[in-house]
Each structure stands twice: as C-alpha cells, then as structure tokens.
Motif scaffolding. Structure first.
Motif, PDB file in Angstrom:
ATOM      1  N   ASP A  54     -14.949  29.685 -46.594  1.00  0.00           N
ATOM      2  CA  ASP A  54     -14.877  28.432 -45.850  1.00  0.00           C
ATOM      3  C   ASP A  54     -15.618  28.572 -44.529  1.00  0.00           C
ATOM      4  O   ASP A  54     -15.916  29.681 -44.083  1.00  0.00           O
ATOM      5  CB  ASP A  54     -13.411  28.073 -45.557  1.00  0.00           C
ATOM      6  CG  ASP A  54     -12.639  27.708 -46.818  1.00  0.00           C
ATOM      7  OD1 ASP A  54     -13.260  27.243 -47.791  1.00  0.00           O
ATOM      8  OD2 ASP A  54     -11.406  27.887 -46.818  1.00  0.00           O
ATOM      9  N   HIS A  55     -15.885  27.437 -43.900  1.00  0.00           N
ATOM     10  CA  HIS A  55     -16.516  27.395 -42.579  1.00  0.00           C
ATOM     11  C   HIS A  55     -15.612  26.609 -41.633  1.00  0.00           C
ATOM     12  O   HIS A  55     -14.898  25.707 -42.066  1.00  0.00           O
ATOM     13  CB  HIS A  55     -17.884  26.715 -42.662  1.00  0.00           C
ATOM     14  CG  HIS A  55     -18.901  27.515 -43.394  1.00  0.00           C
ATOM     15  ND1 HIS A  55     -18.927  27.603 -44.773  1.00  0.00           N
ATOM     16  CD2 HIS A  55     -19.912  28.280 -42.957  1.00  0.00           C
ATOM     17  CE1 HIS A  55     -19.929  28.380 -45.147  1.00  0.00           C
ATOM     18  NE2 HIS A  55     -20.545  28.804 -44.054  1.00  0.00           N
ATOM     19  N   ASP A  56     -15.668  26.951 -40.341  1.00  0.00           N
ATOM     20  CA  ASP A  56     -14.921  26.162 -39.366  1.00  0.00           C
ATOM     21  C   ASP A  56     -15.761  24.969 -38.934  1.00  0.00           C
ATOM     22  O   ASP A  56     -16.891  24.781 -39.416  1.00  0.00           O
ATOM     23  CB  ASP A  56     -14.451  27.021 -38.185  1.00  0.00           C
ATOM     24  CG  ASP A  56     -15.563  27.475 -37.252  1.00  0.00           C
ATOM     25  OD1 ASP A  56     -16.744  27.108 -37.459  1.00  0.00           O
ATOM     26  OD2 ASP A  56     -15.256  28.211 -36.299  1.00  0.00           O
ATOM     27  N   GLU A  57     -15.227  24.166 -38.011  1.00  0.00           N
ATOM     28  CA  GLU A  57     -15.923  22.940 -37.595  1.00  0.00           C
ATOM     29  C   GLU A  57     -17.239  23.215 -36.871  1.00  0.00           C
ATOM     30  O   GLU A  57     -18.102  22.351 -36.796  1.00  0.00           O
ATOM     31  CB  GLU A  57     -15.012  22.061 -36.731  1.00  0.00           C
ATOM     32  CG  GLU A  57     -14.364  22.756 -35.555  1.00  0.00           C
ATOM     33  CD  GLU A  57     -13.157  23.618 -35.906  1.00  0.00           C
ATOM     34  OE1 GLU A  57     -12.821  24.459 -35.065  1.00  0.00           O
ATOM     35  OE2 GLU A  57     -12.576  23.495 -36.988  1.00  0.00           O
ATOM     36  N   ALA A  58     -17.419  24.445 -36.362  1.00  0.00           N
ATOM     37  CA  ALA A  58     -18.662  24.820 -35.676  1.00  0.00           C
ATOM     38  C   ALA A  58     -19.667  25.483 -36.623  1.00  0.00           C
ATOM     39  O   ALA A  58     -20.732  25.917 -36.191  1.00  0.00           O
ATOM     40  CB  ALA A  58     -18.358  25.751 -34.507  1.00  0.00           C
ATOM     41  N   GLY A  59     -19.322  25.575 -37.914  1.00  0.00           N
ATOM     42  CA  GLY A  59     -20.227  26.166 -38.893  1.00  0.00           C
ATOM     43  C   GLY A  59     -20.096  27.672 -39.039  1.00  0.00           C
ATOM     44  O   GLY A  59     -20.865  28.294 -39.759  1.00  0.00           O
TER      45      GLY A  59
END
Length: 79
Positions: A54-59
């Motif tokens: 997965d990735h966070d909201e900042a990529g």
C-alpha cells in the motif's frame, strides 16, 4: 535480536528480497497503545517500482515491519 537505534535507520536504502530497489526509509510508524512498530514508510525511487504494498497519502510505500528480513548496509524486505 540485536538492538538497532532508529537514528541509524533513517535514510537507509530499502531493497526487496527479489533485488528490486524500493527507495529510502522515510519513517517508521508504531501503535501508540502497545508500542509495537507497525510500518516502514519508504520514499520511492524516482523510477517508480510497482509493488504489492500500500501507499500513504503522500505516495510513500507502506511495508509492514514483519516483512523486514535483514538490516545491514541496506534494509531487505520480503517481496
């Protein structure tokens, strides 16, 4: 298990067990209630590597701490 200071991990290169370069360690998340480490947050390389993570909201790539296989000159994570 040997102790490793968090300051020694900052900016360390992270590579998959398949040899793919994922990026550099940005930070580590933890559960505030239990104190257990949760995820590595990895700043991806410029040449964006497709991952199953997965990735966070900042990529940034989120890799569960349980996937870490080795920590030496670089971190190796199971892929």
């Amino acid at each position: 298990m040997a102790e490793i200071l968090a300051e020694n991990l900052s900016g360390k290169d992270v590579t998959g067990s398949d040899g793919a370069e994922l990026g550099r360690l940005y930070n580590i998340t933890m559960d505030l209630e239990t104190g257990r480490l949760h995820d590595l947050l990895i700043e991806p390389n410029e040449e964006r590597t497709e991952t199953e993570f997965d990735h966070d909201e900042a990529g940034r790539i989120r890799v569960p701490v349980g996937r870490v296989q080795a920590v030496k000159d670089q971190m190796i994570v199971e892929r």
